[in-house]
Structures are given as C-alpha cells and as structure tokens.
Design a protein around this motif. Structure first.
Motif, PDB file in Angstrom:
ATOM      1  N   ASP A 332      -1.569   4.364  -0.419  1.00  0.00           N
ATOM      2  CA  ASP A 332      -2.085   3.262   0.393  1.00  0.00           C
ATOM      3  C   ASP A 332      -3.354   2.680  -0.210  1.00  0.00           C
ATOM      4  N   ARG A 336      -3.942  -1.211  -2.051  1.00  0.00           N
ATOM      5  CA  ARG A 336      -4.787  -2.062  -1.224  1.00  0.00           C
ATOM      6  C   ARG A 336      -5.490  -3.132  -2.051  1.00  0.00           C
ATOM      7  N   CYS A 395       1.019  -3.082   2.527  1.00  0.00           N
ATOM      8  CA  CYS A 395      -0.060  -3.968   2.066  1.00  0.00           C
ATOM      9  C   CYS A 395       0.456  -5.365   1.722  1.00  0.00           C
TER      10      CYS A 395
END
Length: 701
Positions: A332, A336, A395
């Motif tokens: 994650d 990002r 994202c």
C-alpha cells in the motif's frame, strides 16, 4: 538498560538491609561478588536470579549465622526476614523448583520490583502477586509465566540467537570480510548469510535476483533521466551501490534501512566504493554530507526510517522491496506515491507459504486458497501479482506485468504502474479463480461474470467428474489471470545485460523471451532494441532515446490520455492470443511401460501439430503450450516407445501418422488400454497385434 537498573536496585536494597542489621561493608561486598556470575559463555553481567547451583543462591542470602536474613529475590512486603532453616526451604521450594534451566543455568523466579506493574486498588498484595517474573539469560527480557519463559527460550534457540546479538557493541573491523560482486565491494559481518545472527544480511545466492532488478532499472533509465530509485531494505547496501556505480548520473539512489547497525554498514560500504553519502536519519529534513568521493562524484542518500514511512513521505520512479519474508505489508505504501509509468519490483522469500507447504499462511497473508500442484511455482507468481494488483487498485492505479520469476529461493515480480481508475479497473478484472482437477491436473480459469453456474465442472476440458466418483476438482485463488511477461521489455533487459557484461543472467533472460513469445526459436538479434523511433509496450508508449518530444508520456500530463486509450485498443487486438497460462510437466504425464521422447523433440512434435509451445523457467521439464491436456497426452503416447523386456533387440516402434487420437485418449483416461495399438494401412484395414514380448498394458499415469 533494564538489566543495569535492576542490578542497581537490588544492590541498594541489600546494602540498606545490612546497614540496619549493623553488618560491615566488607560483608556486603562479599555476597555482591557472587551476585554477578561472569562466564566465558555469557560475557554480560547477569541478574541475581540466574544461578548455576542452589548453593550459589544460598550464598546470596548468607545463611551462615543465627540471625534473621531476608530473601534476596523477594521484597520485605512479600517475605519477611527469617532464620536460616526457614529461608533455605523458601529458596528451594519457591524459587529453585520453579526455575527454568538453560545450558547449566537456572533462571529462578523473581519477586523484586523489576517489572513495572499497573497500580491496583487491592494494594500491595496484588502488586506482589503480579510482580513475579523471570529474567531471560539471553536478551534480559522479563517474562511473567513459566510456560511463556520456556517458549521464549525455545524461540531464541530455534532462531540461533545468542547473547551477543543483544549486546550493542559494534563488531571489530578486523572481523569483517570484504566481498566483491559486479565490480562492487561490500563489507559483511562473519554471519552475513544467516539473517537471525546478523543485522546486515547478505545472501550470495540472490545474485541472479540482483542482476534481474539491475537490468529492469537500466531499461527504465533509458526511458527518462534522471530517475529516483529506492532500495527500501538496504542491509549491506549492495544493490543500491551497484545501481549508482554502473548507472551513475542516470539515477538518484536512496538506500533505506531501519536498523542503525545496517545504516552504519551502508555508509562504510559507500566510502569503500568511493561514493558520497547524504545521511538522513529522521523524518524531517536533516541531511549531512559525508565523504569526499575521490573517483565518483555521485551521491547516495542513506536514510534510517521504516520502509512504509519513507514511501509515504516521498515519490519515486523505481521502488524495490525485499523484506525478510512476505512483502504484502509494504504494498500500500509503495503504490501510494510511485510516479506514473514507474516500476515497482518486489522479492518474496516466504516460499513455504507460496509453494503450498504452509497453506494456512498463504490464506492469512495473501487471501488465497492453494494446494500443491505440478505448476506450483507459477501459481506462486500469480498469487503475488494478485496481491500487487489489489494494492495498486486501492490507490486508483493499474499495473502491467513486465516480469515474473519464481526460482528455488525467491519469487520476483516487476510491474509498471499506470495511473488512473480505468487501468485499475482493467487490472482488477484479471483477478479470477482457478478450477483445478485433482485427478488429471487439468486447469482453467473461471469465466468472467457473477452468475452462478449449475455445474462448474463443465468448464474443465477433462471428463474426470463424469468417470470418477465424488468431487474431483477444487477452486484455487483468487489469482492473476493475465500475462506474466512483456516481450519487448525482456528483450531490452537482455540488451542491457549484454552491455554491462552480466553473463549469469543472460541464459535466464533468453529463456524468458522464448517463454513470453511461446516459441522454441533461440535466435536473438544483436542490434539495439532502442533503434525504433516509437516503441509500444503493454498498451503504453514509452520514451526512447530516438523518440521526439510529442510521442512519449511525461508523467502528470493529461494531454496524453487519448494516446494511451488508442494504444490500448490496438494492443488488445494484437494480444488477442495471449501466451498460454500454466504448463505441463512431461514426467508427470508419462505413460507406464513407455519411453518418452526427448523434450526438444517433443516440443517439435507439438509445434508440428499446430500448437504454440515453449519451455519454461519455472520447471526444467515443463512444457508451456495451448494444447489441451488430452491432446498433450495423445501426442506424448504417439511418439513414445515401449520399454523392452527380455533379450529382444531394441528398436523404435513406428506408429502410423493417422493414429486415431480420440480412441487413445479415451483408453488412457479410463485405464482400459488394450493389448494392441490401432494402425491404418494403405487400404484402411486394421493392422494385426504387436509381436509377443512387447508390453501389453500401457495405461496413462
């Protein structure tokens, strides 16, 4: 720090007690020398509750004499001073019998206020009850329960950890060894290949992995310059040093590690390779220039942060993740702030879960249900890509898989990031479930859509469910169902490997190019793949050195959206026939009583039958083809020769070209192969049976 504080508290209490009883200072120093048992095996001063013999524990209490003595391991609130015979029973029954033994030492239970306990309304009685604990002889941790202490020691033993790991004393430089890889020197500690015994881990077996990542970065460096790249888990810094030393001004390298000893090692290795160091150890801007850089003016930035923190704070064009174990905890953060058309590469070393040895761990980390199959390595690669796809989609980013390699020690995945919700949706649609037959190991991805089918077995090409009792198939996944390779990117990686003299990785890249094209040809051109003015890769136009300013993407520009959509449409038409998913092991489907043909000859037979075929790096005896398993077995049976018995002469058994394939497949599936093979002669009549002495039963495996 905790150990030293505990020692100060206990020595102070013993001195106060002896002063109240009017004992001289010399008598107090004598038991103090017995308190700290220093040995060659454990050079650090140990807690007073850790002793070898019961007599050593009794010396602490000084049982000689008729005066009342306190317990050295209990506060006065819990156990008041008593005579020697009662104190002896107390030490033996309360402290010694419930101790934990390790390598000749006894870790006795301690009731002193070493462990901070939350205040309770009940008062001192509850405080003394909850304050009982053990002191670990290895790491000086305080454990409350005896069973937890035994498990704590066993974990140290299983990991190979010793007391030296927890002593913050830098290793002498004379004990460090200098290794050289790809013209880059690195200092390593004595136990550099064992991650449990060293902070700066270096694995020589991962050299092939480092070379693959370097080639991928070199290809990206040719597209746009300069690029900011991150090695999130530096360890010795070998990978980032290779990037900076060979690519020089094309890259801005950042090496990160959260361990202070590793950061120090990275700085020393930078000086060893004549590199400047820009140190950043905090989340704020706190830079410090170090080194003179006599031969190389490039600067390497070294940071001491958590990998998730630095990827949240800064944007990069290239990110490599190589944690110890799974990398799902960092996906994650990686997606990002990664820039558009950037590359994210990750190395997963948790092969026990990915290779279906620990299936419950794979379900916990990746959310995938898997079993052990003949194509388990490719299954592992598709599991990792599915996790990457979901992290990128969260994202609002899509991915294009450039490379997926699964070898003995690691699984490497390299993807290109495409910004926008549309690429994210297209990537997420490629995550599907897989139907796997447990009898014949045929497999197929489930069809798109959310409608429930009455009989999911109909999707399988095989007929095992109709001929076998019970449930014959399982559902695996969710998995990535798209392509695993990009031919253009792999050819450019091969070109970079030749340019930089990386001989070890070139055979693997050639195999990957053939596997991506699903062909057996091994002809590779020596001219540069960058010669064309415009190169299209996975539906995206990328910049090459000969490309004009209007024909490539600049990340962050909206004016190129239409170009991406048009290119994606053309790419969908061109890639309508994607390379086949998964592969078959020729030994797994061999026929009993028959000698198989050579693998290269068998590939030619499949190709002559009109199927796409290639070898695969996942399995040295694997065959990647779009032929169904039934046709695969048919051609394998057709060109196999019987195993001869007795003293008969050897010779190939020539079968006619027009063998009835359907009858052979049905006979192999049902296990009812007769004692003869059918052969059409010129008049169309059936030939006679084989000569006696040949094997009369050849059933499929």
């Amino acid at each position: 720090e905790v150990n030293s504080n505990n020692l100060d508290v206990k020595v102070t209490e013993s001195e106060l007690e002896t002063e109240e009883k009017g004992v001289e200072e010399e008598s107090t120093r004598e038991p103090e020398s017995n308190i700290l048992d220093v040995s060659s095996d454990y050079p650090r001063e140990k807690h007073i509750s850790i002793q070898r013999h019961l007599a050593d524990l009794e010396k602490l209490a000084d049982l000689k004499g008729d005066e009342k003595k306190p317990c050295p391991l209990c506060p006065e609130e819990k156990f008041k001073a008593c005579y020697s015979h009662k104190l002896h029973r107390h030490l033996q029954n309360l402290h010694w019998k419930v101790s934990v033994e390790f390598e000749g030492y006894r870790m006795c239970i301690c009731h002193l206020p070493c462990r901070p306990v939350k205040p309770n309304l009940v008062g001192d009685q509850t405080f003394s009850k909850m304050g009982a604990h053990y002191h670990c002889i290895i790491c000086s941790a305080t454990i409350m329960r005896r069973t937890d202490m035994i498990g704590h020691i066993n974990r140290h033993v299983n990991k190979g950890e010793t007391e030296s790991r927890f002593i913050t004393v830098p290793a002498p430089k004379s004990s460090r060894e200098v290794l050289k890889e790809s013209a880059t020197d690195v200092q390593v500690l004595p136990n550099y290949s064992t991650p449990q015994k060293t902070d700066s881990y270096f694995n020589p077996k991962m050299k092939l992995n480092r070379q693959l990542i370097f080639c991928a970065l070199a290809v990206l460096a040719e597209e746009r310059k300069p690029i900011e790249c991150l090695d999130a888990f530096g360890a010795t810094g070998i990978m980032g040093l290779q990037w900076a030393k060979h690519l020089r001004s094309s890259v801005k390298v950042t090496i990160n590690d959260c361990n202070e000893n590793s950061v120090t090692m990275i700085q020393e290795n930078c000086h060893l390779n004549k590199m400047k160091v820009k140190l950043n150890t905090k989340e704020e801007d706190n830079d410090e220039a170090m080194g003179d850089g006599e031969e190389n003016t490039d600067t390497i930035e070294v940071t001491k942060m958590d990998a998730n923190v630095i990827m949240h704070l800064r944007s990069f064009d290239f990110i490599h993740l190589d944690p110890f174990g799974t990398s799902v905890n960092y996906l994650d953060s990686a997606f990002r702030n990664v820039r558009n058309l950037g590359i994210v590469s990750l190395t997963s070393t948790d092969i026990s879960s990915l290779y279906a040895k620990a299936q419950h761990v794979a379900l916990r980390h990746y959310g995938c249900n898997i079993v052990r199959t003949e194509y388990y390595k490719e299954l592992a690669a598709r599991i990792v890509i599915a996790a990457v796809t979901r992290a990128a989609a969260r994202c609002n980013k899509g991915i294009e898989v450039l490379l997926a390699v699964a070898l003995e020690h690691f699984v490497l995945v390299v993807v290109r990031v495409l910004r926008g919700p549309s690429p994210a949706d297209d990537s997420a649609k490629k995550i599907r479930y897989l139907i796997h037959c447990q009898w014949c190991e045929e497999r197929i991805f489930q069809k798109e859509g959310n409608m429930v089918e009455e009989n999911p077995y109909q999707q399988l090409p095989c007929d095992c469910h109709g001929s076998m009792p019970g449930k014959t198939a399982v559902v695996l996944g969710p998995l990535w169902s798209g392509a695993l390779f990009n031919t253009g990117f792999l050819r450019r990686m091969l070109f970079e490997a030749v340019q930089y003299g990386l001989d070890e990785v070139q055979p693997l890249l050639k195999t990957l190019v053939c596997e991506a094209e699903c062909t057996t040809s091994k002809h590779f051109s020596t001219h540069s793949p960058y010669d064309e003015n415009k190169q299209e890769e996975c539906g995206v136009y990328i910049k090459t050195p000969n490309t004009s300013a209007e024909s490539f993407l600049v990340h962050g520009k909206r004016r190129s959206d239409e170009l991406i959509r048009n290119a994606a449409k053309r790419q969908k038409l061109e890639n309508s026939a994607e390379h086949p998913a998964f592969y078959y092991n020729i030994h797994r489907h061999s026929i009993k009583g028959m000698n198989m043909p050579k693998l290269n000859k068998f590939l030619n037979y499949l190709s002559e039958a009109g199927y796409r075929v290639s070898r695969t790096h996942f399995d040295p005896m694997g065959v990647r083809t779009n032929a169904p398993l039934a046709q695969f077995k048919t051609i394998l049976m057709k060109y196999s020769t019987p195993t001869y018995t007795g003293g008969q002469a050897e010779g190939p058994l020539h079968l006619a070209e027009d063998v009835q394939a359907a009858e052979h497949v049905q006979a192999a599936a049902d296990g009812k192969a007769d004692d003869e093979f059918l052969e059409d002669d010129k008049s169309g009549m059936t030939a006679a049976m084989f000569t006696k002495g040949y094997p009369t039963h050849c059933a499929a495996d």
